[in-house]
Design an enzyme around this catalytic site. Structure first.
Site, short mmCIF file in Angstrom:
data_model
loop_
_atom_site.label_atom_id
_atom_site.label_comp_id
_atom_site.label_asym_id
_atom_site.label_seq_id
_atom_site.Cartn_x
_atom_site.Cartn_y
_atom_site.Cartn_z
N HIS A 124 0.87 -1.18 0.00
CA HIS A 124 0.00 0.00 0.00
C HIS A 124 0.91 1.23 0.00
CE1 HIS A 124 -2.74 2.98 1.89
NE2 HIS A 124 -3.74 2.22 1.48
N ASP A 201 2.99 -4.82 7.99
CA ASP A 201 1.78 -4.01 7.84
C ASP A 201 0.58 -4.96 7.90
OD1 ASP A 201 -0.42 -2.62 7.00
OD2 ASP A 201 0.44 -1.92 5.11
N GLN A 204 -4.66 -5.27 6.78
CA GLN A 204 -5.66 -6.18 6.19
C GLN A 204 -5.58 -7.59 6.78
OE1 GLN A 204 -8.01 -5.10 4.31
NE2 GLN A 204 -7.20 -3.16 3.54
N CYS A 365 -4.82 2.55 -3.57
CA CYS A 365 -3.57 3.07 -2.98
C CYS A 365 -2.44 2.07 -3.17
CB CYS A 365 -3.73 3.42 -1.50
SG CYS A 365 -4.86 4.76 -1.21
N1 PMP Z 1 -1.82 -0.88 4.68
C1 PMP Z 1 -2.78 -1.55 4.06
C2 PMP Z 1 -2.49 -2.93 3.54
C3 PMP Z 1 -4.02 -0.98 3.89
O1 PMP Z 1 -4.99 -1.66 3.25
C4 PMP Z 1 -4.27 0.32 4.38
C5 PMP Z 1 -5.61 1.01 4.21
N2 PMP Z 1 -6.21 0.81 2.94
C6 PMP Z 1 -3.22 0.98 5.03
C7 PMP Z 1 -2.03 0.35 5.18
C8 PMP Z 1 -3.38 2.37 5.57
O2 PMP Z 1 -4.31 2.41 6.60
P1 PMP Z 1 -4.85 3.80 7.13
O3 PMP Z 1 -5.29 4.59 5.94
O4 PMP Z 1 -5.96 3.42 8.03
O5 PMP Z 1 -3.72 4.46 7.86
#
Ligand code: PMP
Length: 407
Positions: A124, A201, A204, A365
């Site tokens: 992401h 991370d 998910q 993203c």
């Molecule tokens: N990492 C992953 C794999 C995500 O899917 C997301 C959110 N789509 C994020 C990080 C970022 O999370 P946040 O926008 O809640 O900070």
């Protein structure tokens, strides 16, 4: 074994009674943000109605009650991810802020020209850009593990890219664009064998699979509240005590100090050192309630239910002519990304909305993933504990209808 009672789970989520254009809502945008059970809504409401005040400040009763609820959520998170102790759990604004904190407080002081940060092609943006920024600041270089056509990490390339130059590996546990579950334990073991720490991370992952940071031996593990049935604006950074203790604060302000004078300020102990300013008290309390809710249903049961949905949906969607699934890893969780020959993903999103079916359309993203598979965007159906097999049928029907409209 008790039956998985999806009907009673759905009854806990008031928004699932919504209709969209006169059709029952089929909410399949859970990877972007999940919905909230009454247990979370009520925890936040109760706080504001009965116990709310600032935390860690007052001797008065409300401040103590608020503080107890706030600290209680930290205890819940500790148990949920099996951290060794509560002060290894830092509350942040979300996964994004947690990664930026590690980039700036852990990596930045340690990096110099010639050093490398190793990430993957399926990250992401929030696990790409903070590292690009810290590389810019220090002269270090970003290295990227490629992914296969199926959407799996090329582990032999990972082994080659992990060198004495590598100072940190940062890898997504479950991809938000492909659904791939990465072999993070294997990655951590390989990195540790050459003395390199690993950030995972888990944004998910935590809603879909049981996570044990101690068993993984993860050095840092991050996630967001709003993807696990909690509020937005709150997230978690787990870090090993040894690493967090050595790191300077990320932000300065109230609560993160022991004493302040113009000559010398001393920093507070963990976790407060990393929680400058008045925190998102209601968000943290809501996250605590969300974790209790998930634990009550049980992640193994949730994972089994969602895996059934994933298999059923994969089978159903593969039957549709002109539909291509992007990401066919052997280990997947939570979602299906797909494109149609005849319809742009944004039009899929709009058409499905007309049928009451909420999916995400876009690059999620994760633009490098789109580039890797030569698509501008995908449509993504992502699952949660409250989704049903009937809803998958509705999804498939709505896709069929969309294709017919565009023919
Ligand atoms: N990492 C992953 C794999 C995500 O899917 C997301 C959110 N789509 C994020 C990080 C970022 O999370 P946040 O926008 O809640 O900070």
């Amino acid at each position: 074994v008790a039956q998985y009672d999806v009907v009673s789970i759905r009854n806990d989520f008031p928004i699932l009674e919504r209709e969209i254009f006169g059709k029952p809502l089929v909410y399949l945008d859970n990877a972007a943000s999940t919905q909230h059970p009454v247990q979370v809504i009520n925890a936040v409401k109760d706080l504001y109605e009965n116990n709310y005040s600032n935390v860690h400040r007052g001797v008065h009763t409300l401040s103590q009650e608020s503080t107890n609820l706030y600290d209680g959520a930290r205890v819940a998170v500790r148990g949920f991810i099996n951290a060794a102790c509560v002060h290894e759990v830092i509350f942040t604004r979300g996964a994004t802020e947690s990664i930026n904190l590690v980039a700036q407080s852990y990596a930045r002081p340690r990096l110099q020209k010639g050093d490398e940060i190793l990430i993957t092609h399926m990250e992401h943006h929030s696990n790409i850009v903070p590292w690009q920024m810290v590389c810019e600041q220090t002269g270090a270089e970003l290295k990227v593990v490629p992914i296969s056509d199926k959407g799996e990490l090329e582990m032999d390339r990972f082994a080659e890219l992990l060198t004495e130059k590598t100072k940190l590996v940062s890898v997504v546990h479950v991809s938000n664009a492909l659904g791939t579950v990465n072999p993070v334990k294997q990655i951590i073991d390989a990195a540790h064998a050459v003395g390199v720490p690993v950030l995972v991370d888990g944004a998910q992952a935590v809603p879909h699979i049981p996570v044990d940071v101690k068993a993984l031996d993860a050095d840092f593990y991050v996630f967001s509240g709003h993807k696990i049935y909690g509020p937005t604006g709150v997230g978690v950074l787990y870090g090993k005590e040894r690493l967090l203790s050595e790191m300077p604060p990320y932000q300065g302000g109230g609560d993160m100090i022991l004493s302040v004078s113009f000559e010398k300020t001393t920093y507070n102990q963990l976790p407060y050192k990393f929680e400058a300013g008045t925190p998102n008290i209601a968000g943290v309390v809501g996250l605590g309630a969300a974790i209790h809710y998930v634990q009550k249903i049980g992640l193994p049961a949730i994972a089994a239910h969602e895996h059934g949905l994933l298999e059923y949906a994969t089978h159903k969607l593969e039957e549709i002519d002109g539909l291509r699934i992007i990401g066919k890893a052997g280990q997947k969780a939570g979602l299906i990304s797909f494109v149609l020959d005849a319809v742009h993903p944004h039009d899929i999103g709009t058409m499905l909305d007309g049928e009451g079916v909420a999916v995400r359309a876009g690059h999620h993203c994760a633009q490098p993933v789109m580039e890797r598979y030569g698509v501008p965007a995908t449509a993504r159906a992502s699952f949660a504990m409250y989704n049903t097999f009937h809803e998958i049928d509705m999804l498939a029907e709505a896709i069929q209808k969309t294709i017919q409209m565009f023919e």
